[in-house]
Design an enzyme around this catalytic site. Structure first.
Site, PDB file in Angstrom:
ATOM      1  N   GLU A 314     129.019   9.774  57.221  1.00 32.63           N
ATOM      2  CA  GLU A 314     127.644   9.284  57.125  1.00 32.63           C
ATOM      3  C   GLU A 314     127.296   8.320  58.264  1.00 32.63           C
ATOM      4  O   GLU A 314     127.052   7.140  58.042  1.00 32.63           O
ATOM      5  CB  GLU A 314     127.448   8.579  55.783  1.00 32.63           C
ATOM      6  CG  GLU A 314     127.685   9.471  54.591  1.00 32.63           C
ATOM      7  CD  GLU A 314     127.803   8.702  53.281  1.00 32.63           C
ATOM      8  OE1 GLU A 314     127.804   9.347  52.226  1.00 32.63           O
ATOM      9  OE2 GLU A 314     127.895   7.456  53.315  1.00 32.63           O
ATOM     10  N   PRO A 315     127.241   8.781  59.509  1.00 34.88           N
ATOM     11  CA  PRO A 315     126.824   7.892  60.593  1.00 34.88           C
ATOM     12  C   PRO A 315     125.325   7.597  60.515  1.00 34.88           C
ATOM     13  O   PRO A 315     124.520   8.472  60.174  1.00 34.88           O
ATOM     14  CB  PRO A 315     127.148   8.702  61.850  1.00 34.88           C
ATOM     15  CG  PRO A 315     127.025  10.132  61.401  1.00 34.88           C
ATOM     16  CD  PRO A 315     127.533  10.143  59.973  1.00 34.88           C
ATOM     17  N   ARG A 317     123.783   4.082  62.310  1.00 36.04           N
ATOM     18  CA  ARG A 317     123.638   3.292  63.521  1.00 36.04           C
ATOM     19  C   ARG A 317     124.087   4.084  64.758  1.00 36.04           C
ATOM     20  O   ARG A 317     123.461   4.042  65.818  1.00 36.04           O
ATOM     21  CB  ARG A 317     124.479   2.024  63.386  1.00 36.04           C
ATOM     22  CG  ARG A 317     124.436   1.075  64.557  1.00 36.04           C
ATOM     23  CD  ARG A 317     125.616   0.096  64.508  1.00 36.04           C
ATOM     24  NE  ARG A 317     125.885  -0.408  63.177  1.00 36.04           N
ATOM     25  CZ  ARG A 317     125.417  -1.540  62.690  1.00 36.04           C
ATOM     26  NH1 ARG A 317     124.654  -2.316  63.432  1.00 36.04           N
ATOM     27  NH2 ARG A 317     125.721  -1.919  61.466  1.00 36.04           N
ATOM     28  N   CYS A 389     107.791 -19.490  63.098  1.00 35.16           N
ATOM     29  CA  CYS A 389     108.013 -20.903  62.802  1.00 35.16           C
ATOM     30  C   CYS A 389     109.366 -21.051  62.103  1.00 35.16           C
ATOM     31  O   CYS A 389     109.455 -21.341  60.909  1.00 35.16           O
ATOM     32  CB  CYS A 389     106.877 -21.435  61.936  1.00 35.16           C
ATOM     33  SG  CYS A 389     106.876 -23.223  61.771  1.00 35.16           S
ATOM     34  N   GLU A 390     110.423 -20.839  62.868  1.00 36.80           N
ATOM     35  CA  GLU A 390     111.779 -20.810  62.322  1.00 36.80           C
ATOM     36  C   GLU A 390     112.746 -21.030  63.468  1.00 36.80           C
ATOM     37  O   GLU A 390     112.716 -20.314  64.474  1.00 36.80           O
ATOM     38  CB  GLU A 390     112.042 -19.440  61.683  1.00 36.80           C
ATOM     39  CG  GLU A 390     113.335 -19.320  60.934  1.00 36.80           C
ATOM     40  CD  GLU A 390     113.262 -19.955  59.562  1.00 36.80           C
ATOM     41  OE1 GLU A 390     114.280 -20.539  59.145  1.00 36.80           O
ATOM     42  OE2 GLU A 390     112.199 -19.866  58.917  1.00 36.80           O
TER      43      GLU A 390
END
Length: 469
Positions: A314-315, A317, A389-390
């Site tokens: 199950e590739p 990425r 804003c982080e």
């Protein structure tokens, strides 16, 4: 002469000989720089892509996706044929799923893995044969199970004893015999981030071997279920084959035990194959992965005197990750000096953690290059940050960029095809960007970008006759 390495830089990051170069393996095969220095993707200059679609935008190279899907299909088909069995390769849709991508991978011979009703509906809308779909998830809703069974999915991967009864009941109501696999934990802990490792015992997925034996016995008692095999997934972004070999050996012990109750046609060893995000990453070639994993399983079966089952993988990425490049526009730059005398250049772009949450979630590393031009300026240690804003809103934590990077430059971040669009959010009410496919010098939108009006349309407190202000 290159400047010395910055003391703030991690050991793995070296000062590049050329801060314009595109590292092989990190970018799609089609990526190159034109004579004027501009990056070209799928035969299309980035300025043209941006002119048509704006920034930020996730550019997906269709030919790269198709090529990698074919590579996995052909490599595992060849490796299993050497041992007299067959392989089934599923694309793990959680990496990134759209109807276009589902069509690309299935046209290249793959099935599709889904883990929610939404992913299932996208695959079905793309025309994917339901028999080539696997349905995952640790908490499949009863309505999702009902839909999956009714649609005729090829396999449902059982994650808990409770699901056995739910699947059996749905299949009985629909007068269907549903094929299922049982997900087990092999105890092999992938050498990766803890949140990405999914085979050690203290986590939410799968069952320990002892519970799996009980689960399989129960499945075999139920006339509406067919036990087809075991499933195991050891994690994500894995280099090398050692973990797969060890996990397979352990799962084969259980497989052998369970054969006393009947034949078991399938062994699914999951996915998790890694890709290069930076120039120092060294993923294992697909052909080597396939041959060594299959050889290990075949050897294990021979030692136990049992037939080699069909093998499934199950590739996700590894199919779509390197195909993606996100384009941003630089808004501001800010040199920051420390008391130690060290300094770093902060480069702010018009996206951020809302379109790429992986650095904030996992501390993931990415690369970056100025995309709209080349530069002869000296490389300087830079941090590419977003507009949210982080303080953890970091897109590329450590990179050497030319020190003349400036507002208005286009910046490209490669290897964003997986787990970027699929994890995107509306943090700070920022619309999610479009996903654009490129091939043969042209582009088309495969997932529309959001607008402010789209965001406001979901707010029940806004009158329907009020537009965006």
């Amino acid at each position: 002469m290159l400047p010395p390495a910055d003391p703030l830089a991690p050991e793995w990051l070296v000062v590049p000989d050329d801060a314009n170069a595109l590292a092989a393996g990190v970018w799609p095969a089609s990526a190159n720089r034109a004579a004027d220095g501009e990056i070209v993707l799928g035969g299309m200059p980035v300025s043209e892509i941006v002119r048509e679609h704006g920034t930020p935008v996730l550019v997906l190279d269709e030919d790269e996706v198709r090529s990698r899907a074919r590579e996995f299909h052909d490599a595992f088909a060849a490796a299993t044929a050497q041992h007299g069995t067959t392989a089934r390769v599923y694309y793990a849709g959680k990496a990134f799923l759209s109807t276009a991508v589902a069509r690309w991978v299935t046209e290249e011979g793959l099935g599709v893995d889904v883990c929610t009703r939404g992913e299932l509906e996208v695959a079905l809308a793309a025309g994917v044969d339901a028999a080539r779909i696997g349905f995952h998830g640790n908490n499949k809703l009863p309505s999702e199970i009902e839909r999956a069974v009714a649609a005729g999915v090829g396999a449902i991967i059982v994650d808990s004893a409770i699901e056995i009864e739910r699947i059996a009941a749905a299949a009985s109501r629909l007068d269907i015999v549903q094929r299922v696999l049982v997900r087990v934990n092999s105890g092999v802990h992938a050498e990766t981030h803890d949140f990405l490792a999914t085979a050690h015992e203290d986590q939410k997925f799968g069952m320990p071997f002892a519970d799996a034996e009980t689960a399989v016995a129960r499945i075999r008692e139920l006339p509406s279920l067919e036990f087809a095999g075991l499933h195991c997934h050891i994690g994500s972004q894995i280099f090398g084959v050692a973990g797969f070999r060890e996990s397979a050996a352990r799962v084969l012990e259980l497989h052998q035990t369970l054969r006393a109750g009947g034949e078991i046609p399938i062994l699914n060893l999951g996915g998790g194959f890694g890709i290069a995000y930076t120039s120092v990453d060294d993923p294992t070639p697909i052909t080597r992965l396939a041959s060594e994993i299959v050889d290990a399983v075949a050897s294990g079966c021979a030692e136990r005197g049992i037939p080699l089952p069909m093998l499934a993988f199950e590739p996700g990425r590894a199919i779509v990750g390197t195909a993606g490049v996100t384009l941003y526009e630089v808004g501001t730059t800010k040199p920051v000096s420390l008391d130690s005398g060290a300094s770093r250049l902060y480069v702010s772009v018009d996206g951020g953690m809302s379109d790429n949450a992986r650095p904030a979630l996992y501390g993931a590393q990415f690369s970056a290059r100025i995309a709209s031009r080349t530069s002869v300026a000296e490389p300087t240690l830079s941090r590419v940050v977003g507009r949210h804003c982080e303080s953890g809103d970091i897109v590329v934590d450590h990179e050497y960029l030319p020190d003349d990077v400036a507002p208005g430059d286009l910046l490209a971040v490669p290897a964003t095809g997986a787990y970027c669009a699929s994890l995107a959010s509306n943090y700070n009410h920022v619309p999610r960007p479009a996903v654009v496919a490129v091939s043969g010098g042209s582009s088309r939108v495969i997932v529309r970008g959001e607008t402010i009006d789209d965001l406001l349309a979901r707010d029940a407190g806004i009158s329907t006759n009020e537009g965006a202000r």
